[in-house]
Motif scaffolding. Structure first.
Motif, PDB file in Angstrom:
ATOM      1  N   GLY A 161       0.849  -1.249   0.031  1.00 12.88           N
ATOM      2  CA  GLY A 161      -0.083  -0.089  -0.033  1.00 12.88           C
ATOM      3  C   GLY A 161       0.715   1.115   0.049  1.00 12.88           C
ATOM      4  N   PHE A 162       0.384   2.324   0.826  1.00 12.11           N
ATOM      5  CA  PHE A 162       1.270   3.380   1.102  1.00 12.11           C
ATOM      6  C   PHE A 162       1.274   3.829   2.341  1.00 12.11           C
ATOM      7  N   ASP A 163       2.309   4.756   2.795  1.00 19.85           N
ATOM      8  CA  ASP A 163       2.623   5.332   4.008  1.00 19.85           C
ATOM      9  C   ASP A 163       1.453   6.339   4.454  1.00 19.85           C
ATOM     10  N   THR A 164       0.956   6.179   5.621  1.00 14.90           N
ATOM     11  CA  THR A 164       0.010   7.021   6.082  1.00 14.90           C
ATOM     12  C   THR A 164       0.345   7.600   7.513  1.00 14.90           C
ATOM     13  N   PRO A 165       1.239   8.549   7.406  1.00  9.10           N
ATOM     14  CA  PRO A 165       2.056   8.909   8.515  1.00  9.10           C
ATOM     15  C   PRO A 165       1.135   9.738   9.548  1.00  9.10           C
ATOM     16  N   LYS A 166       0.237  10.454   9.022  1.00 10.70           N
ATOM     17  CA  LYS A 166      -0.700  11.286   9.828  1.00 10.70           C
ATOM     18  C   LYS A 166      -2.200  11.464   9.445  1.00 10.70           C
ATOM     19  N   MET A 167      -2.928  12.255  10.232  1.00  4.47           N
ATOM     20  CA  MET A 167      -4.297  12.508  10.080  1.00  4.47           C
ATOM     21  C   MET A 167      -4.714  13.968  10.218  1.00  4.47           C
ATOM     22  N   SER A 168      -5.505  14.611   9.453  1.00  2.00           N
ATOM     23  CA  SER A 168      -6.212  15.758   9.699  1.00  2.00           C
ATOM     24  C   SER A 168      -7.543  15.541   9.953  1.00  2.00           C
TER      25      SER A 168
ATOM     26  N   GLU B 239      -3.971  18.618  13.098  1.00  2.00           N
ATOM     27  CA  GLU B 239      -3.324  17.434  12.500  1.00  2.00           C
ATOM     28  C   GLU B 239      -2.095  16.747  13.441  1.00  2.00           C
ATOM     29  N   PHE B 240      -2.232  15.269  13.570  1.00  2.00           N
ATOM     30  CA  PHE B 240      -1.385  14.784  14.244  1.00  2.00           C
ATOM     31  C   PHE B 240      -1.011  13.469  13.797  1.00  2.00           C
ATOM     32  N   PRO B 241       0.084  12.876  14.299  1.00  2.00           N
ATOM     33  CA  PRO B 241       0.592  11.652  13.624  1.00  2.00           C
ATOM     34  C   PRO B 241      -0.422  10.408  13.643  1.00  2.00           C
ATOM     35  N   LEU B 242      -0.306   9.676  12.962  1.00  2.00           N
ATOM     36  CA  LEU B 242      -1.278   8.548  12.906  1.00  2.00           C
ATOM     37  C   LEU B 242      -0.524   7.269  13.425  1.00  2.00           C
ATOM     38  N   GLY B 243      -0.096   7.379  14.644  1.00  2.00           N
ATOM     39  CA  GLY B 243       0.849   6.305  15.543  1.00  2.00           C
ATOM     40  C   GLY B 243       2.260   6.971  15.292  1.00  2.00           C
ATOM     41  N   ILE B 244       3.073   6.318  16.257  1.00  2.00           N
ATOM     42  CA  ILE B 244       4.512   6.793  16.206  1.00  2.00           C
ATOM     43  C   ILE B 244       5.537   5.881  15.318  1.00  2.00           C
ATOM     44  N   PRO B 245       6.024   6.601  14.558  1.00  2.00           N
ATOM     45  CA  PRO B 245       7.117   5.861  13.636  1.00  2.00           C
ATOM     46  C   PRO B 245       7.848   4.919  14.519  1.00  2.00           C
ATOM     47  N   MET B 246       8.199   3.889  13.632  1.00  2.00           N
ATOM     48  CA  MET B 246       9.264   2.841  14.487  1.00  2.00           C
ATOM     49  C   MET B 246      10.505   3.192  14.506  1.00  2.00           C
TER      50      MET B 246
END
Length: 398
Positions: free
Chosen positions: A67-74, A85-92
């Motif tokens: 799929g594709f990266d989804t790093p954040k949401m608005s 707007e904030f991160p959709l989880g914390i990067p590994m």
């Protein structure tokens, strides 16, 4: 080495089969349907903790290419006001972020990898009963065949047969008054950064879209529905009728979702939302349930698939490190129950703000404006969900 009978050939069952193989056990995977799930299903965003779990089985890189990266949401309101707007989880640690992928692509990739690793899957095997024997378990299928093993794993979803076998008085799923639908389209100008999940608390319906870097737009909507509808009632409504309804419900929102819905060739037939606040009995000495069979959660948590993947890896570790199957299943429940029930509750809270009406949305919107403008100190930001790590190499201790 134990012989495991895994009931349910979806994502949860397939990954469990690979986890148990890695732990050194023999597995047989049984799927009720006589066909695969190629091309079936919408899409999901796989949270970083789910990807971390896949990493324990050397599957993370396989999934990242789907799929594709989804790093954040608005997040916005229907009147166009942007909340945050904030991160959709914390990067590994290696930079991996949440991934949005078609459910069918994820399933097919995992199924094919399981076969490559030696997992045998038998289709058209609908479980009707199971019983414990002197030293194991016997499963009986609708086609009249039987299978015996040392344990039986129920990865058979929301309407789990294994759950009912373990506990005939097991609770039914709790209906959450929201319908889910969505689709895919392309060549619609929506603006915004590719890979960002744009969510809107609309005046009458919650909706979201995410533009993919290749020009596609993936979207979903949650339609409030107080009365639980039978599947026959949902399928009796045509795609065009659902389109018209969605356009009416989103007409007053300042969002490109209307153009996205118009351009979508096929609107998914909606499906109802359910969860399990708590399932009292997960196991016997030789049978256990995992994934949605044990702890279905509202999609609003964004954790359904990730929880199933964590289950699979944890069960594999417990069966690897325990001297006896009953001890392994007991340890598995000890490690998983409190976490998944907290996630289910989080999903219920998240979904509550999606339900609104012509007047109630004004109250909700005022609350959301204040909440995002003045966040409370120590407010739950989800780190406890996303930062969860399962170390495959570390032995499980009682």
């Amino acid at each position: 080495m134990a012989k495991a009978l895994i009931i349910g050939g979806g994502i949860a069952g397939t990954v469990t089969a690979m986890a148990l193989r890695k732990a050194g056990h023999d597995v047989r995977l049984y799927e009720a349907y006589d066909r695969s799930a190629d091309g079936v299903g919408a899409f999901l965003t796989l949270a970083v903790n789910g990807l971390d779990a896949l990493g324990a089985l050397d599957l993370k890189d396989l999934v990242k290419g789907l799929g594709f990266d989804t790093p954040k949401m608005s997040m916005s309101l229907g009147d166009g006001h942007r909340l945050a707007e904030f991160p959709l989880g914390i990067p590994m640690p290696d930079g991996t972020v949440s991934q949005t992928v078609r459910r069918s692509d994820l399933y097919v990739a995992l199924r094919d990898e399981a076969a490559r690793r030696g997992v045998t899957t038998k289709y058209g095997k609908r479980l009707v009963s199971a019983s414990e024997t002197a030293g194991g378990v016997r499963a009986r299928f609708a086609d009249g065949t039987e299978a015996e093993g040392d344990l039986l794993v129920g990865a058979d979803g929301l309407r789990s047969r294994v759950r009912r076998i373990i506990d005939p008085a097991a609770p039914a799923p709790r209906y959450i008054p929201l319908l889910n639908t969505g689709g895919f389209t392309r060549d619609v100008e929506v603006g915004g950064e590719p890979g960002v999940m744009h969510m809107t608390f609309g005046k009458r319906v919650f909706h979201a879209y995410v533009p993919w870097p290749n020009g596609e737009v993936w979207w979903f909507a949650n339609l409030p529905r107080r009365r639980e509808l039978a599947q026959s009632e949902l399928t009796a409504v045509t795609s065009e009728e659902w389109r018209a309804k969605l356009l009416r419900l989103t007409a007053g929102d300042r969002s490109p979702i209307g153009a996205v819905i118009e351009a979508t060739e096929q609107i998914y037939t909606p499906w109802s939302t359910y969860d399990f606040p708590s399932v009292p009995n997960w196991r016997t000495d030789r049978m256990v349930i995992i994934g949605d069979a044990a702890h279905a959660t509202s999609p609003a948590a964004g954790q359904g698939a990730a929880m199933a993947l964590e289950d699979a890896v944890t069960l594999g570790r417990c069966l690897r490190d325990s001297a006896a199957v009953p001890d392994a299943l007991r340890q598995y429940e000890k490690l998983r129950r409190s976490r998944v029930e907290r996630v289910v509750e989080q999903g219920k809270r998240n979904g509550g703000n999606k339900m609104s009406g012509p007047v109630s949305h004004l109250i909700r919107d005022a609350f959301l404006r204040r909440a995002f403008r003045n966040p409370k100190a120590g407010q739950d930001n989800g780190e406890w969900m996303w930062n969860h790590h399962i170390d495959w190499a570390t032995p499980v201790t009682a």
